[in-house]
Motif scaffolding. Structure first.
Motif, PDB file in Angstrom:
ATOM      1  N   LYS A 153       0.826  -1.206   0.000  1.00  0.00           N
ATOM      2  CA  LYS A 153       0.000   0.000   0.000  1.00  0.00           C
ATOM      3  C   LYS A 153       0.860   1.256   0.000  1.00  0.00           C
ATOM      4  CE  LYS A 153      -3.600   2.456   2.571  1.00  0.00           C
ATOM      5  NZ  LYS A 153      -4.463   2.464   3.774  1.00  0.00           N
ATOM      6  N   ILE A 154       0.505   2.202  -0.851  1.00  0.00           N
ATOM      7  CA  ILE A 154       1.201   3.485  -0.939  1.00  0.00           C
ATOM      8  C   ILE A 154       0.404   4.530  -0.163  1.00  0.00           C
ATOM      9  CG2 ILE A 154       2.007   5.300  -2.486  1.00  0.00           C
ATOM     10  CD1 ILE A 154       2.332   3.152  -4.648  1.00  0.00           C
ATOM     11  N   ASN A 155       1.046   5.138   0.821  1.00  0.00           N
ATOM     12  CA  ASN A 155       0.415   6.172   1.636  1.00  0.00           C
ATOM     13  C   ASN A 155       0.952   7.545   1.255  1.00  0.00           C
ATOM     14  OD1 ASN A 155      -1.054   4.361   3.641  1.00  0.00           O
ATOM     15  ND2 ASN A 155       1.047   3.631   3.878  1.00  0.00           N
ATOM     16  N   ILE A 156       0.065   8.496   1.083  1.00  0.00           N
ATOM     17  CA  ILE A 156       0.461   9.864   0.756  1.00  0.00           C
ATOM     18  C   ILE A 156       0.535  10.675   2.044  1.00  0.00           C
ATOM     19  CG2 ILE A 156      -0.142  11.956  -0.498  1.00  0.00           C
ATOM     20  CD1 ILE A 156      -1.620  10.252  -2.500  1.00  0.00           C
ATOM     21  N   ASN A 157       1.724  11.175   2.355  1.00  0.00           N
ATOM     22  CA  ASN A 157       1.898  11.997   3.545  1.00  0.00           C
ATOM     23  C   ASN A 157       1.489  13.439   3.296  1.00  0.00           C
ATOM     24  OD1 ASN A 157       2.995   9.773   4.921  1.00  0.00           O
ATOM     25  ND2 ASN A 157       5.059  10.239   4.183  1.00  0.00           N
ATOM     26  N   ALA A 181       5.395  -2.658   3.391  1.00  0.00           N
ATOM     27  CA  ALA A 181       6.074  -3.872   2.932  1.00  0.00           C
ATOM     28  C   ALA A 181       5.228  -4.577   1.875  1.00  0.00           C
ATOM     29  CB  ALA A 181       6.322  -4.805   4.113  1.00  0.00           C
ATOM     30  N   VAL A 182       5.902  -5.202   0.916  1.00  0.00           N
ATOM     31  CA  VAL A 182       5.193  -5.818  -0.201  1.00  0.00           C
ATOM     32  C   VAL A 182       5.849  -7.136  -0.584  1.00  0.00           C
ATOM     33  CG1 VAL A 182       6.569  -4.509  -1.864  1.00  0.00           C
ATOM     34  CG2 VAL A 182       4.357  -5.435  -2.561  1.00  0.00           C
ATOM     35  N   ALA A 183       5.033  -8.081  -1.008  1.00  0.00           N
ATOM     36  CA  ALA A 183       5.549  -9.378  -1.464  1.00  0.00           C
ATOM     37  C   ALA A 183       4.649  -9.910  -2.562  1.00  0.00           C
ATOM     38  CB  ALA A 183       5.614 -10.377  -0.307  1.00  0.00           C
ATOM     39  N   ASN A 184       5.249 -10.617  -3.503  1.00  0.00           N
ATOM     40  CA  ASN A 184       4.509 -11.327  -4.541  1.00  0.00           C
ATOM     41  C   ASN A 184       4.545 -12.808  -4.173  1.00  0.00           C
ATOM     42  OD1 ASN A 184       4.859 -11.856  -8.134  1.00  0.00           O
ATOM     43  ND2 ASN A 184       3.077 -11.987  -6.826  1.00  0.00           N
ATOM     44  N   ARG A 185       3.377 -13.359  -3.856  1.00  0.00           N
ATOM     45  CA  ARG A 185       3.307 -14.719  -3.320  1.00  0.00           C
ATOM     46  C   ARG A 185       2.569 -15.663  -4.251  1.00  0.00           C
ATOM     47  NH1 ARG A 185       4.976 -14.625   1.920  1.00  0.00           N
ATOM     48  NH2 ARG A 185       4.950 -12.592   2.978  1.00  0.00           N
TER      49      ARG A 185
END
Length: 223
Positions: A153-157, A181-185
């Motif tokens: 997820k991308i959060n905009i500050n 954090a990101v993973a391709n599972r």
């Protein structure tokens, strides 16, 4: 002052699944920046209003149950992910409208991470948006067969704009973002790609054109 692009072209070679994460957030020209305000001065918190679902006046006394949203886990993909709704403010040709639209665009990117569906982003992005096209291809790859994307997820500050047209007739939006954090599972515990959460923020620039009555993204890149 209008900022000009400093990035070189993205290599044509495949970058693997999660291309948007790898290029748009994790990679790019200069990578993460601990102080994005040095590049994107006068950024302000993004506080655009979100559209609330309206109640159907003709609904019965016993409405059908709504499927429960379940985020992705290491064991399986997300389920029943709600499609973000564009707020009315994001339809305006104004500084506030551009900021709201930028937030909406990234919410659709996050929706794509959870579902593998790139169509909503594609509908409001130009055909020659290079990193958008990489996102579509790599999102498809990330959901091939029974694979899925976990996190990212991308959060905009914060986000800000001087709302001055470039020579190409575009408006620029400068953003400070952070990705989870990101993973391709895949099934049976397979992990094809994994990146831990980065506590630093990344400064990015989005260029968009207002066409008739809506915004279209032309460019997104790291600063």
């Amino acid at each position: 002052m209008i900022r000009t692009s400093a990035c070189s072209a993205v290599p044509a070679a495949r970058l693997g699944a999660l291309g948007l994460a790898a290029i748009l957030v994790l990679g790019g020209c200069s990578g993460s920046s601990g102080d994005p305000n040095a590049e994107a001065a006068e950024l302000s918190p993004l506080t655009s209003e979100r559209a609330e679902p309206t109640e159907n006046a003709t609904s019965s006394a016993t409405p059908s149950p709504t499927a429960t949203y379940k985020p992705a886990t290491a064991e399986g993909a997300a389920e029943n992910v709600p499609l973000p709704v564009m707020p009315e403010l994001a339809k305006e040709e104004s500084a506030e409208g551009l900021r709201a639209f930028g937030e909406y665009w990234f919410s659709l990117v996050n929706y794509g991470f959870e579902t593998g569906d790139s169509a909503p982003v594609m509908e409001i992005s130009a055909q020659d948006c290079e990193r958008c096209n990489i996102f579509y291809a790599d999102l498809e790859e990330g959901y091939v067969n029974d694979d899925w994307i976990h996190g990212g997820k991308i959060n905009i500050n914060s986000a800000g704009t001087q709302f001055v047209k470039t020579p190409q007739g575009r408006y620029q939006l400068l953003l400070s973002i952070r990705q989870e954090a990101v993973a391709n599972r895949g099934p049976n515990g397979k992990v094809f790609f994994e990146h831990q959460i980065d506590k630093t923020t990344t400064a990015q620039i989005m260029e968009a054109t207002y066409v008739s009555d809506h915004w279209v993204v032309n460019l997104v890149e790291n600063m």
